[in-house]
Design a protein around this motif. Structure first.
Motif, mmCIF file in Angstrom:
data_model
loop_
_atom_site.group_PDB
_atom_site.id
_atom_site.type_symbol
_atom_site.label_atom_id
_atom_site.label_comp_id
_atom_site.label_asym_id
_atom_site.label_seq_id
_atom_site.Cartn_x
_atom_site.Cartn_y
_atom_site.Cartn_z
ATOM 1 N N PRO A 92 0.832 -1.203 0.000
ATOM 2 C CA PRO A 92 0.000 0.000 0.000
ATOM 3 C C PRO A 92 0.868 1.254 0.000
ATOM 4 O O PRO A 92 2.025 1.218 0.395
ATOM 5 N N ASN A 93 0.301 2.330 -0.425
ATOM 6 C CA ASN A 93 0.982 3.628 -0.404
ATOM 7 C C ASN A 93 -0.080 4.685 -0.172
ATOM 8 O O ASN A 93 -0.909 4.891 -1.049
ATOM 9 N N PRO A 94 -0.088 5.326 0.994
ATOM 10 C CA PRO A 94 0.909 5.345 2.076
ATOM 11 C C PRO A 94 0.963 4.017 2.842
ATOM 12 O O PRO A 94 0.057 3.209 2.765
ATOM 13 N N ASN A 95 2.064 3.869 3.610
ATOM 14 C CA ASN A 95 2.277 2.647 4.382
ATOM 15 C C ASN A 95 3.053 2.965 5.653
ATOM 16 O O ASN A 95 3.407 4.108 5.902
ATOM 17 N N GLN A 152 6.266 -0.982 5.615
ATOM 18 C CA GLN A 152 6.161 -2.326 5.063
ATOM 19 C C GLN A 152 5.251 -2.248 3.847
ATOM 20 O O GLN A 152 4.100 -1.823 3.951
ATOM 21 N N PHE A 153 5.783 -2.649 2.694
ATOM 22 C CA PHE A 153 5.016 -2.574 1.462
ATOM 23 C C PHE A 153 5.576 -3.555 0.454
ATOM 24 O O PHE A 153 6.622 -4.163 0.670
ATOM 25 N N THR A 154 4.870 -3.710 -0.653
ATOM 26 C CA THR A 154 5.258 -4.652 -1.696
ATOM 27 C C THR A 154 5.532 -3.905 -2.991
ATOM 28 O O THR A 154 4.794 -2.982 -3.341
ATOM 29 N N ILE A 178 6.810 7.592 -2.251
ATOM 30 C CA ILE A 178 6.050 6.779 -1.303
ATOM 31 C C ILE A 178 5.961 7.571 0.005
ATOM 32 O O ILE A 178 6.848 8.354 0.331
ATOM 33 N N THR A 179 4.881 7.346 0.717
ATOM 34 C CA THR A 179 4.661 8.020 1.992
ATOM 35 C C THR A 179 4.725 7.008 3.110
ATOM 36 O O THR A 179 3.996 6.003 3.078
ATOM 37 N N ILE A 180 5.614 7.250 4.076
ATOM 38 C CA ILE A 180 5.749 6.396 5.253
ATOM 39 C C ILE A 180 5.093 7.149 6.418
ATOM 40 O O ILE A 180 5.402 8.301 6.679
#
Length: 98
Positions: free
Chosen positions: A20-23, A26-28, A94-96
């Motif tokens: 997912p984004n934001p996450n 941990q993401f794929t 990407i947003t963390i």
């Protein structure tokens, strides 16, 4: 492979997905690498351009890589995927979240 350069200087590849984004760090990353074995580097850069994460992967076909960035501060990062010959395959923000 279709690659589109956006106005913000980002490269979008319709065969690449980040979710997912934001996450929460941990993401794929899902990539369509084609019919031949290929080595790619997946890197995450902070707002100052410093590399905070890097992994190399050799695969072919549809490749999914689960990433866990560990204890990384929340913010906007740049995910960059390059080939073994340093060709940019995909790049996106990407947003963390903390």
């Amino acid at each position: 492979m279709l690659v589109i350069s956006g106005a913000a200087g980002l490269t979008w590849n319709p065969n690449a997905k980040v979710y997912p984004n934001p996450n929460n760090g941990q993401f794929t990353v899902s990539l369509a690498l084609g019919d031949q074995m290929q080595t790619v580097t997946i890197a995450v850069l902070d707002a100052l351009g410093r590399e905070v994460y890097r992994v190399r992967k050799t695969d072919m076909g549809l490749s999914e890589t689960a990433l866990s960035l560990g204890r990384i501060p929340g913010g906007i990062y740049l995910l960059r995927v390059t080939s073994d010959s340093d060709v940019l395959l995909h790049q996106q923000k990407i947003t963390i979240r903390d």
